[in-house]
Design a protein around this motif. Structure first.
Motif, PDB file in Angstrom:
ATOM      1  N   ILE A 121     -15.853 -16.687-108.202  1.00 39.87           N
ATOM      2  CA  ILE A 121     -15.785 -15.320-107.677  1.00 39.87           C
ATOM      3  C   ILE A 121     -16.127 -14.247-108.703  1.00 39.87           C
ATOM      4  CG2 ILE A 121     -14.124 -15.889-105.882  1.00 39.87           C
ATOM      5  CD1 ILE A 121     -11.917 -14.768-107.690  1.00 39.87           C
ATOM      6  N   GLY A 122     -16.031 -14.566-110.000  1.00 38.45           N
ATOM      7  CA  GLY A 122     -16.317 -13.564-111.020  1.00 38.45           C
ATOM      8  C   GLY A 122     -15.333 -13.623-112.164  1.00 38.45           C
ATOM      9  N   CYS A 123     -14.978 -12.473-112.692  1.00 36.50           N
ATOM     10  CA  CYS A 123     -14.040 -12.405-113.821  1.00 36.50           C
ATOM     11  C   CYS A 123     -12.606 -12.359-113.313  1.00 36.50           C
ATOM     12  CB  CYS A 123     -14.334 -11.165-114.670  1.00 36.50           C
ATOM     13  SG  CYS A 123     -13.164 -10.931-116.028  1.00 36.50           S
ATOM     14  N   VAL A 124     -11.742 -13.193-113.901  1.00 35.47           N
ATOM     15  CA  VAL A 124     -10.321 -13.216-113.556  1.00 35.47           C
ATOM     16  C   VAL A 124      -9.525 -12.667-114.738  1.00 35.47           C
ATOM     17  CG1 VAL A 124      -8.365 -14.627-112.841  1.00 35.47           C
ATOM     18  CG2 VAL A 124     -10.677 -15.200-112.054  1.00 35.47           C
ATOM     19  N   PHE A 125      -8.752 -11.631-114.483  1.00 35.46           N
ATOM     20  CA  PHE A 125      -7.938 -10.958-115.498  1.00 35.46           C
ATOM     21  C   PHE A 125      -6.563 -11.612-115.548  1.00 35.46           C
ATOM     22  CE2 PHE A 125      -5.140  -6.977-116.110  1.00 35.46           C
ATOM     23  CZ  PHE A 125      -5.080  -7.141-117.490  1.00 35.46           C
ATOM     24  N   ALA A 126      -6.138 -12.031-116.737  1.00 36.76           N
ATOM     25  CA  ALA A 126      -4.842 -12.690-116.910  1.00 36.76           C
ATOM     26  C   ALA A 126      -3.906 -11.831-117.745  1.00 36.76           C
ATOM     27  CB  ALA A 126      -5.027 -14.047-117.578  1.00 36.76           C
ATOM     28  N   VAL A 127      -2.700 -11.640-117.245  1.00 36.98           N
ATOM     29  CA  VAL A 127      -1.628 -10.969-117.986  1.00 36.98           C
ATOM     30  C   VAL A 127      -0.590 -12.040-118.281  1.00 36.98           C
ATOM     31  CG1 VAL A 127       0.074  -9.114-117.975  1.00 36.98           C
ATOM     32  CG2 VAL A 127      -2.078  -8.838-116.721  1.00 36.98           C
ATOM     33  N   MET A 128      -0.390 -12.342-119.547  1.00 36.64           N
ATOM     34  CA  MET A 128       0.404 -13.518-119.909  1.00 36.64           C
ATOM     35  C   MET A 128       1.591 -13.172-120.819  1.00 36.64           C
ATOM     36  SD  MET A 128      -0.693 -16.233-118.415  1.00 36.64           S
ATOM     37  CE  MET A 128      -1.713 -15.933-116.970  1.00 36.64           C
ATOM     38  N   PRO A 129       2.649 -14.003-120.787  1.00 40.55           N
ATOM     39  CA  PRO A 129       3.877 -13.758-121.539  1.00 40.55           C
ATOM     40  C   PRO A 129       3.898 -14.474-122.884  1.00 40.55           C
ATOM     41  CG  PRO A 129       4.263 -15.538-120.039  1.00 40.55           C
ATOM     42  CD  PRO A 129       2.795 -15.179-119.893  1.00 40.55           C
ATOM     43  N   TRP A 130       4.952 -14.218-123.627  1.00 40.04           N
ATOM     44  CA  TRP A 130       5.082 -14.715-124.990  1.00 40.04           C
ATOM     45  C   TRP A 130       5.800 -16.057-125.090  1.00 40.04           C
ATOM     46  CZ3 TRP A 130      10.149 -15.479-125.193  1.00 40.04           C
ATOM     47  CH2 TRP A 130      10.961 -14.644-124.393  1.00 40.04           C
ATOM     48  N   LEU A 145     -12.310 -21.242-115.835  1.00 37.01           N
ATOM     49  CA  LEU A 145     -13.622 -21.349-116.476  1.00 37.01           C
ATOM     50  C   LEU A 145     -14.403 -22.546-115.938  1.00 37.01           C
ATOM     51  CD1 LEU A 145     -12.862 -20.468-120.212  1.00 37.01           C
ATOM     52  CD2 LEU A 145     -13.249 -18.949-118.266  1.00 37.01           C
ATOM     53  N   MET A 146     -13.712 -23.656-115.672  1.00 35.70           N
ATOM     54  CA  MET A 146     -14.402 -24.830-115.130  1.00 35.70           C
ATOM     55  C   MET A 146     -15.015 -24.523-113.761  1.00 35.70           C
ATOM     56  SD  MET A 146     -14.851 -27.530-116.870  1.00 35.70           S
ATOM     57  CE  MET A 146     -15.447 -28.414-115.434  1.00 35.70           C
ATOM     58  N   ALA A 147     -14.388 -23.634-113.015  1.00 33.06           N
ATOM     59  CA  ALA A 147     -14.904 -23.272-111.691  1.00 33.06           C
ATOM     60  C   ALA A 147     -16.139 -22.388-111.767  1.00 33.06           C
ATOM     61  CB  ALA A 147     -13.814 -22.571-110.888  1.00 33.06           C
ATOM     62  N   GLY A 148     -16.453 -21.881-112.973  1.00 27.91           N
ATOM     63  CA  GLY A 148     -17.607 -21.017-113.134  1.00 27.91           C
ATOM     64  C   GLY A 148     -17.278 -19.550-113.220  1.00 27.91           C
ATOM     65  N   ASN A 149     -15.973 -19.226-113.255  1.00 28.01           N
ATOM     66  CA  ASN A 149     -15.550 -17.844-113.450  1.00 28.01           C
ATOM     67  C   ASN A 149     -15.519 -17.512-114.940  1.00 28.01           C
ATOM     68  OD1 ASN A 149     -14.863 -17.296-110.624  1.00 28.01           O
ATOM     69  ND2 ASN A 149     -13.164 -18.720-110.947  1.00 28.01           N
ATOM     70  N   THR A 150     -15.418 -16.236-115.252  1.00 31.04           N
ATOM     71  CA  THR A 150     -15.145 -15.798-116.615  1.00 31.04           C
ATOM     72  C   THR A 150     -13.710 -15.282-116.670  1.00 31.04           C
ATOM     73  OG1 THR A 150     -16.020 -13.585-116.168  1.00 31.04           O
ATOM     74  CG2 THR A 150     -17.548 -15.214-117.095  1.00 31.04           C
ATOM     75  N   GLY A 151     -13.186 -15.097-117.876  1.00 28.15           N
ATOM     76  CA  GLY A 151     -11.804 -14.665-118.008  1.00 28.15           C
ATOM     77  C   GLY A 151     -11.600 -13.638-119.094  1.00 28.15           C
ATOM     78  N   VAL A 152     -10.692 -12.697-118.835  1.00 23.27           N
ATOM     79  CA  VAL A 152     -10.231 -11.768-119.864  1.00 23.27           C
ATOM     80  C   VAL A 152      -8.714 -11.851-119.909  1.00 23.27           C
ATOM     81  CG1 VAL A 152     -12.199 -10.200-119.811  1.00 23.27           C
ATOM     82  CG2 VAL A 152     -10.298  -9.817-118.238  1.00 23.27           C
ATOM     83  N   LEU A 153      -8.166 -11.792-121.104  1.00 20.27           N
ATOM     84  CA  LEU A 153      -6.732 -12.000-121.334  1.00 20.27           C
ATOM     85  C   LEU A 153      -6.081 -10.773-121.930  1.00 20.27           C
ATOM     86  CD1 LEU A 153      -4.125 -13.759-121.822  1.00 20.27           C
ATOM     87  CD2 LEU A 153      -5.197 -14.432-124.007  1.00 20.27           C
TER      88      LEU A 153
END
Length: 451
Positions: A121-130, A145-153
């Motif tokens: 679907i495109g870029c997936v934005f991740a908000v992650m904990p400590w 990423l394996m599905a072909g999306n990109t990611g920003v963290l």
């Protein structure tokens, strides 16, 4: 804006980070959208090859990455190594299984041929904990990423060092520039990120408050969202259980990562007839745990990740005591360290029962029988998982519908496994991570119809 990463054990600075400017942030988001159009066309076999390499990078650098985890958030070094190796496992799992998960689904209809294709679907934005600074990211990044999306963290500010190391893993593995990017930003930039045209979905692991805020923004901009939030898991022990084994499992279920886990067992619901014996054995086991420098190989209980977290836990304990709970063991706090604590006679209405307790606190609760135990389990706003300890496996299995949680474990503490879907109900969030389900969350299931 400046960010500092502080070692919770000794208060020393681990790292110093400067947030991206508005133009830098926009540039990174633009890049995530642009590279998606080429990354999605990279063959699945090549993506799998790169993901296997990411797993190898993790294994080859396990000591470096584990040390960063421990220094930034206080996890005992042995647990940090296990976390890094688990990340390698999830990379290998999706590299091996993505082709099967993403294959076309042929469906018989009136058409000459009809099927469902699975496309990114495109870029997936991740908000992650400590609390699991590597694992939480990789369980999202590997299928995404394996599905072909990109990611920003956007990682938690106290583990920005881990965030940089994670981006480094994908760079060293040979992923194209921009496929996975770490963002050094404050959470007040979330709306700018979610509203950006490149971003098609957002996934968050964190608190109920953070999840609600991010979900509202996702809804405002009509973006898909997945939330993995808090938990107050019940650990139910029936009178026919092997108590020695149940206690051993219970200690791990509550004290791993110093209790800083959404899926940790927090409410120990015990049938009255075995309450005293279980509590006695559990207390003895807790007193034998070694608390020391998290970098020490023998350390089993580290510090909490920040002093405010220890303060909050201590306040929940004190309020529960004021409301009639009994202090069985522990209760003391010093800076970021809170000693393992056991409260007895915990009842609904006390913070130790009603709230998520994120630290080494075990709440002991009496139940009249199995049905009452399930009733008490359900008296929670959360719904991540339940453990039942018993020798009557068939009976426990037949009663799994007594709880509404997303997971039901018999004679084992609730844990995430790449091969099984993971997620909760109620205020624990929605959507599923891991297994095929996790990959399908950020996929366009496209219907194809041929007449």
């Amino acid at each position: 804006m400046e960010f500092k990463s502080i070692n919770p054990y000794n208060g020393q600075e681990v790292g110093h980070y400067t947030s991206h400017s508005q133009s830098e942030l926009t540039s990174k988001l633009d890049k995530a959208g642009k590279v998606f159009h080429s990354w999605r066309n990279v063959s699945l076999s090549e993506r799998a090859n790169l993901m296997m390499k990411a797993g190898k990078v993790l294994k080859d650098n396990v000591e470096e990455y584990a040390k960063m985890i421990t220094l930034e958030m206080g996890k005992p070094i042995k647990e940090s190594r296990a976390e890094v190796n688990k990340c390698a496992w999830v990379c290998e799992y999706y590299a091996t299984n993505a082709e099967q998960f993403l294959k076309d689904e042929i469906i018989e209809t009136d058409a000459q041929k009809s099927l469902v294709k699975h496309e990114p679907i495109g870029c997936v934005f991740a908000v992650m904990p400590w609390n699991f600074p590597f694992w939480q990211v990789f369980r999202y990044a590997a299928p995404t990423l394996m599905a072909g999306n990109t990611g920003v963290l956007k990682h938690a500010a106290n583990v920005f060092g881990c965030a940089e190391k994670i981006e480094e893993v994908f760079t060293k593995a040979g992923f194209p520039e921009g496929v996975f990017q770490n963002l050094i930003v404050h959470h007040d930039q979330s709306e700018k990120i979610i509203s950006h045209p490149s971003v098609k979905a957002v996934t968050l692991t964190g608190s109920e408050r953070a999840g609600s805020a991010v979900a509202a923004l996702a809804g405002k901009y009509l973006k898909k969202s997945l939330l993995e939030l808090g938990g107050s898991n019940a650990f139910i022990v029936w009178e026919d259980a092997d108590l020695d084994q149940a206690v051993k499992t219970a200690v791990s279920a509550r004290m791993m990562n110093c209790g800083q886990s959404c899926i940790a067992a927090k409410r120990f619901i015990l049938i009255e007839s075995i309450y005293d014996e279980f509590v006695s054995k559990f207390t003895k086991a807790i007193t034998e745990l070694k608390s020391a420098d998290p970098m020490n190989e023998e350390t089993e209980i580290g510090t909490l990740a920040r002093k405010d977290l220890a303060d909050e836990l201590h306040e929940q304990i004190q309020k529960s005591l004021d409301l009639g709970a009994k202090l069985i063991h522990g209760g003391k706090q010093k800076e970021c360290y809170h000693e393992p604590t056991i409260l007895g006679d915990v009842k609904p209405g006390m913070p130790a029962f009603d709230e998520e307790t994120f630290g080494p606190l075990a709440a002991m609760i009496k139940a009249k029988d199995e049905i009452d135990a399930f009733r008490l389990s359900e008296l929670s706003a959360y719904g991540l998982g339940v453990t039942v300890c018993t020798t009557n496996i068939e009976k426990a299995l037949s009663m799994s519908n007594q709880v509404s949680d997303g997971a039901y474990f018999i004679n084992e503490f609730v844990k995430s496994d790449p091969r099984l879907p993971f997620g909760g109900t109620k205020k624990s969030g929605y959507g599923r991570e891991l297994a095929k389900d996790g990959m399908m969350e950020f996929i366009n299931r496209k219907t194809i119809y041929i007449k």
